[in-house]
Design a protein around this motif. Structure first.
Motif, PDB file in Angstrom:
ATOM      1  N   VAL A   1       6.710 -45.122  17.518  1.00  0.00           N
ATOM      2  CA  VAL A   1       5.811 -44.999  16.370  1.00  0.00           C
ATOM      3  C   VAL A   1       5.668 -43.539  15.959  1.00  0.00           C
ATOM      4  O   VAL A   1       5.660 -43.205  14.763  1.00  0.00           O
ATOM      5  N   GLY A   2       5.579 -42.655  16.957  1.00  0.00           N
ATOM      6  CA  GLY A   2       5.491 -41.232  16.654  1.00  0.00           C
ATOM      7  C   GLY A   2       6.715 -40.730  15.914  1.00  0.00           C
ATOM      8  O   GLY A   2       6.608 -39.940  14.964  1.00  0.00           O
ATOM      9  N   LEU A   3       7.900 -41.193  16.326  1.00  0.00           N
ATOM     10  CA  LEU A   3       9.135 -40.801  15.643  1.00  0.00           C
ATOM     11  C   LEU A   3       9.143 -41.319  14.207  1.00  0.00           C
ATOM     12  O   LEU A   3       9.534 -40.616  13.270  1.00  0.00           O
TER      13      LEU A   3
ATOM     14  N   VAL B   1       4.680 -42.176   5.219  1.00  0.00           N
ATOM     15  CA  VAL B   1       3.946 -43.437   5.174  1.00  0.00           C
ATOM     16  C   VAL B   1       4.847 -44.613   4.806  1.00  0.00           C
ATOM     17  O   VAL B   1       4.636 -45.739   5.265  1.00  0.00           O
ATOM     18  N   GLN B   2       5.862 -44.379   3.970  1.00  0.00           N
ATOM     19  CA  GLN B   2       6.760 -45.488   3.629  1.00  0.00           C
ATOM     20  C   GLN B   2       7.517 -45.972   4.859  1.00  0.00           C
ATOM     21  O   GLN B   2       7.696 -47.181   5.069  1.00  0.00           O
ATOM     22  N   ALA B   3       7.968 -45.041   5.686  1.00  0.00           N
ATOM     23  CA  ALA B   3       8.662 -45.410   6.920  1.00  0.00           C
ATOM     24  C   ALA B   3       7.734 -46.173   7.857  1.00  0.00           C
ATOM     25  O   ALA B   3       8.141 -47.154   8.496  1.00  0.00           O
TER      26      ALA B   3
ATOM     27  N   TYR C   1       8.229 -49.890   9.185  1.00  0.00           N
ATOM     28  CA  TYR C   1       8.216 -50.164  10.626  1.00  0.00           C
ATOM     29  C   TYR C   1       7.292 -51.335  10.939  1.00  0.00           C
ATOM     30  O   TYR C   1       7.644 -52.238  11.718  1.00  0.00           O
ATOM     31  N   GLY C   2       6.097 -51.333  10.336  1.00  0.00           N
ATOM     32  CA  GLY C   2       5.152 -52.407  10.590  1.00  0.00           C
ATOM     33  C   GLY C   2       5.680 -53.760  10.177  1.00  0.00           C
ATOM     34  O   GLY C   2       5.572 -54.739  10.916  1.00  0.00           O
TER      35      GLY C   2
ATOM     36  N   ILE D   1      10.615 -59.019  13.616  1.00  0.00           N
ATOM     37  CA  ILE D   1      11.401 -59.048  14.855  1.00  0.00           C
ATOM     38  C   ILE D   1      10.634 -59.719  15.989  1.00  0.00           C
ATOM     39  O   ILE D   1      11.214 -60.421  16.819  1.00  0.00           O
ATOM     40  N   SER D   2       9.314 -59.527  16.028  1.00  0.00           N
ATOM     41  CA  SER D   2       8.530 -60.170  17.090  1.00  0.00           C
ATOM     42  C   SER D   2       8.642 -61.689  17.004  1.00  0.00           C
ATOM     43  O   SER D   2       8.727 -62.373  18.034  1.00  0.00           O
ATOM     44  N   TYR D   3       8.682 -62.225  15.783  1.00  0.00           N
ATOM     45  CA  TYR D   3       8.848 -63.671  15.629  1.00  0.00           C
ATOM     46  C   TYR D   3      10.275 -64.103  15.965  1.00  0.00           C
ATOM     47  O   TYR D   3      10.492 -65.178  16.541  1.00  0.00           O
TER      48      TYR D   3
END
Length: 453
Positions: free
Chosen positions: A266-268, A274-276, A280-281, A287-289
């Motif tokens: 997350v830090g990377l 903010v768009q990245a 990511y979110g 991917i979790s699903y």
């Protein structure tokens, strides 16, 4: 009946019957958290949602302990179920439930007292600090109910039963969804509780589901019914507890390591703006699903493997492996194909900005297919865990996270930008699959496999 009790019928049939309810249960657990977050955000505003979100990393650390306890208990119950040893099933269940309850009560007391200090260490913003402390204290208070519900579901899976945990989760999800808005606004004669309402609703829902589940199991004469034999076993057996923890704690350690590595990732990502972070979110949620089938198949492989070992049939572990790998290819692979085919529409459920959607789609296309390798690696480790072999699979898992994922993400992000971080995930999943498979084939299969209980 044992999940792997029939030698005559093809193994894929009982495997699939066991697997599908467990996948549905896992999805419902995630969905119930999402529903609570929606209520908080829409009824109380983003500050309440942020207050609850601050506590999630803390809760996850404690849940990691429970994951370890449950993993060890599930293996031992599976072996005892395969051997038809009801007394051993009760002994494992009694020790596990007692430790989960005692641990939950201890954490509840300590957490209630030190909630403010914990959130201060996490750097909780001042504008949400009061709500965050209130939410954390309520979450700690109901943690014994959460622990008992999750360990009961794991023990039932060890006996080959995934239908009743699903029924209990459906009940808890519906009740929690009804209680949360009522407690937030004080609709049932109580004063409005605000953000803590979501935590209290979840705890009460788990408690009610436990009571209903216990009554149902007793009526059906289930081996896991809370009868006199189980009550007599409700005391920690030191030797049994040591065995449970020896099998299960490495799994918990790996879960914690993955969580900590996620903070580094997350830090990377945040360094790209903010768009990245938004991309990511969204991609992480998808991917979790996608990984739900793979994780469920791994648990199923561990339970079936444990029951085969308990029955004195370790020669059938190869059949368990082939069945699990085929399920991974069909179910996880099928979900991956759906994600690629409808990636833009799926991402659109989370994001609307065209530029962020384009970025998310690029990242999703990099990593989605690697869920197949993730599944294969976890299947290898799940079957080895069924025999009590946990140390080397844990070492391999930690190496894949700390020695491959993070270094590759850091290196490639410096060379090719944001996509390099996601190639770190791909490299990690590949390393885990290859190394777990190599250890499984070259070392573990040469061992003499015998029951632990």
């Amino acid at each position: 009946m044992s999940a792997a009790s029939s030698a005559a019928r093809p193994l894929w049939r009982p495997f699939l019957v066991f697997l599908l309810p467990m996948m549905a249960t896992n999805i419902l657990q995630s969905l119930s958290m999402t529903i609570n977050n929606i209520f908080l955000g829409r009824m109380l505003g983003f500050e309440a949602l942020a207050a609850a979100s601050v506590f999630f990393p803390v809760a996850f650390l404690f849940i990691a302990f429970l994951i370890g306890l449950s993993a060890g208990a599930t293996v031992l119950v599976g072996q005892a179920q395969g051997a038809g040893a009801v007394d051993k099933i009760k002994a494992v269940a009694g020790t596990s439930i007692t430790v989960a309850l005692a641990g939950g009560i201890l954490i509840a007391g300590m957490g209630w007292h030190f909630a403010a200090q914990i959130l201060t260490l996490l750097g909780t913003p001042a504008e949400i600090f009061g709500q965050a402390v209130a939410y954390a204290r309520m979450s700690f208070l109901v943690m014994p109910f959460t622990f008992l519900f999750l360990v009961a579901a794991s023990l039932l899976r060890g006996t080959g039963d995934t239908v009743r945990p699903l029924m209990a989760q459906i009940f808890a999800t519906i009740l929690g969804a009804a209680l949360t808005p009522a407690l937030i606004q004080g609709w049932i004669g109580l004063p409005p509780l605000g953000a803590p309402a979501a935590a209290l609703a979840a705890g009460l829902a788990f408690l009610a589901a436990l009571v209903a589940l216990g009554g149902y199991l007793s009526a059906k004469g289930h081996v896991m019914a809370p009868d006199r034999a189980l009550l007599r076993a409700m005391r920690p057996d030191p030797a049994l507890l040591a065995l449970i923890l020896r099998i299960g704690l490495p799994t918990g350690v790996q879960v914690v390591a993955g969580s900590l590595a996620g903070l580094v990732i997350v830090g990377l990502v945040n360094a790209y703006g903010v768009q990245a972070t938004a991309a990511y979110g969204a991609v992480s949620q998808i991917i979790s699903y996608v990984q739900f089938p793979a994780l469920s198949i791994s648990i199923a492989a561990s339970v079936f493997g444990a029951q085969m070992i308990g029955r004195g049939r370790p020669d059938r572990l190869g059949e368990v492996l082939r069945t699990a790998m085929a399920m991974n290819l069909i179910l996880t692979g099928g979900l991956v194909l759906i994600v690629y085919a409808g990636s833009r529409q799926i991402i659109g459920l989370f994001l609307t900005d065209p530029a962020i959607v384009d970025l998310s789609q690029e990242l999703l296309h990099i990593v989605a297919w690697a869920a197949l390798m993730f599944g294969a690696g976890t299947i290898f480790s799940g079957i080895m865990r069924a025999s009590g072999t946990v140390l080397m699979p844990m070492v391999i898992g930690l190496f894949a996270i700390l020695g491959v994922e993070i270094p590759v993400a850091v290196l490639l992000s410096g060379q090719i930008g944001l996509p390099g971080i996601w190639w770190g995930y791909v490299a990690s999943f590949a390393a885990m699959m290859v190394l777990q498979g190599a250890y499984f084939g070259l070392v573990w299969r040469r061992k003499t496999i015998h029951a632990l209980i």
